[in-house]
Scaffold this active site. Structure first.
Site, short mmCIF file in Angstrom:
data_model
loop_
_atom_site.label_atom_id
_atom_site.label_comp_id
_atom_site.label_asym_id
_atom_site.label_seq_id
_atom_site.Cartn_x
_atom_site.Cartn_y
_atom_site.Cartn_z
N HIS A 1 0.84 -1.21 0.00
CA HIS A 1 0.00 0.00 0.00
C HIS A 1 0.87 1.26 0.00
O HIS A 1 1.95 1.26 0.58
CB HIS A 1 -0.89 0.04 1.25
N GLU B 1 -1.96 -0.45 8.04
CA GLU B 1 -2.88 -1.42 8.60
C GLU B 1 -2.15 -2.30 9.60
O GLU B 1 -0.91 -2.32 9.65
CB GLU B 1 -3.49 -2.29 7.50
N HIS C 1 3.25 -7.53 1.66
CA HIS C 1 2.57 -8.41 2.60
C HIS C 1 1.51 -9.26 1.91
O HIS C 1 1.00 -8.90 0.85
CB HIS C 1 1.92 -7.61 3.73
N ARG D 1 -1.08 -4.64 -6.32
CA ARG D 1 -0.83 -6.07 -6.36
C ARG D 1 0.49 -6.31 -7.07
O ARG D 1 0.67 -5.92 -8.22
CB ARG D 1 -2.00 -6.75 -7.09
#
Ligand code: ZN
Length: 312
Positions: free
Chosen positions: A98, A116, A173, A193
């Site tokens: 991200h 996150e 991740h 992605r």
């Protein structure tokens, strides 16, 4: 003054990697064997729940935020900042990364970036997650990705139930099969992605975002020891801070009998992740997601249950 907690009806997503545990183990009213995510507390336009009952019943969280800033302590944020979800991975999720607020603001229509963190609710023996990568320089990173040297690139680390993992922007991740996770994150869905295990969805590969990924991946990655910490078996009836950063503070509490705590934040978000009990006079159980609004300054809990709390 009547103090009330505000409960939400979650929204669900269907994903190629999803499963049925959100229905079978949490009792959520959603059918299918491809249920990937339960967005428990969300004001994000991609999936937003409504208030379950009480005087704000049926209202979306974004409307509550706009119309009743006093519930949130009149904080100076341009949108509801957090999103809490539960993720059931029957299969591996794609390898992703991200952006931070700056990159997302510039390249993604003013979106927030995405920081996150994960609390592992359940996983099989020998489970692992992808956290970080093994490239030492940006050039090596670019070469490994363009040449598809995924075995060399990807760093898998072992995890167990009760582990906590912080995922800063720029961290490669992936959630792997068998994991059930509670995710606390910035209210954003910007995901790049990097690799999808060459899988096909509806007969074709899902889109990758190679250029953006190479732009935003942090090199070198944080060490595995700095990425995962155990939060299982903490002493009961105390608030345990799991992590604090500029985006959120996340805490865990295991109630056995009775306990209380002072709500030392403008507002707090809570998810019951196991068991059941009473929270300020309301019956709560596993799977409940609720807001502790600003007027509630003291929490009194009883029963036998585990909660994950978050606030800004
Ligand atoms: Zn992510």
């Amino acid at each position: 003054m009547e103090e009330q907690l505000i409960f939400f009806n979650p929204v669900f997503t269907h994903n190629i990697w999803g499963g049925s545990r959100l229905h079978d183990e949490f009792g959520y009213p959603v059918e299918g064997t491809d249920i990937g995510e339960c967005w428990g507390i969300s004001a994000h336009p991609s999936g937003e729940g409504c208030v379950r009952d009480g005087k704000y019943a049926g209202k979306k969280l974004s409307a509550l935020w706009e119309e009743h800033p006093e519930l949130f302590g009149n904080v100076d944020y341009d949108r509801f900042p957090l999103l809490v979800k539960i993720i059931d991975a029957r299969e591996d999720l794609s390898i992703q990364v991200h952006p931070d607020d700056t990159y997302a603001g510039q390249h993604e229509n003013g979106s927030l970036g995405k920081t996150e963190c994960w609390y592992v609710l359940d996983c099989p023996e020998g489970a692992s997650l992808v956290i970080g990568h093994n490239a030492k320089t940006r050039e090596e990173l670019s070469d490994m990705i363009h040449q598809g040297r995924w075995q060399e690139f990807i760093r898998e680390v072992p995890v167990k139930k009760g582990d906590f993992i912080q995922i800063d922007p720029g961290t490669v991740h992936a959630i792997k099969r068998g994991l059930l996770i509670l995710e606390t994150q910035q209210s954003s869905d910007i995901t790049y992605r990097v690799y999808d295990y060459d899988r096909l969805s509806d007969g074709k590969p899902r889109q990758l975002h190679i250029r953006q990924s190479i732009d935003v991946i942090t090199v070198p990655a944080k060490s595995p020891q700095d990425s995962v910490k155990s939060a299982a078996d903490l002493p009961e009836n105390h608030i345990h801070e799991l992590y604090r950063c500029s985006c959120y503070r996340v805490a865990k509490v295991t109630v056995s009998g009775a306990m209380g705590f002072v709500v030392d934040a403008p507002f707090m978000l809570a998810t019951v992740v196991a068991g059941e009990g009473i929270f300020n006079g309301r019956a709560v159980k596993k799977g409940d997601h609720f807001l502790i609004p600003n007027e509630v300054r003291q929490a009194e809990l009883s029963g036998r249950m585990e909660l994950i709390l978050s606030n800004i």
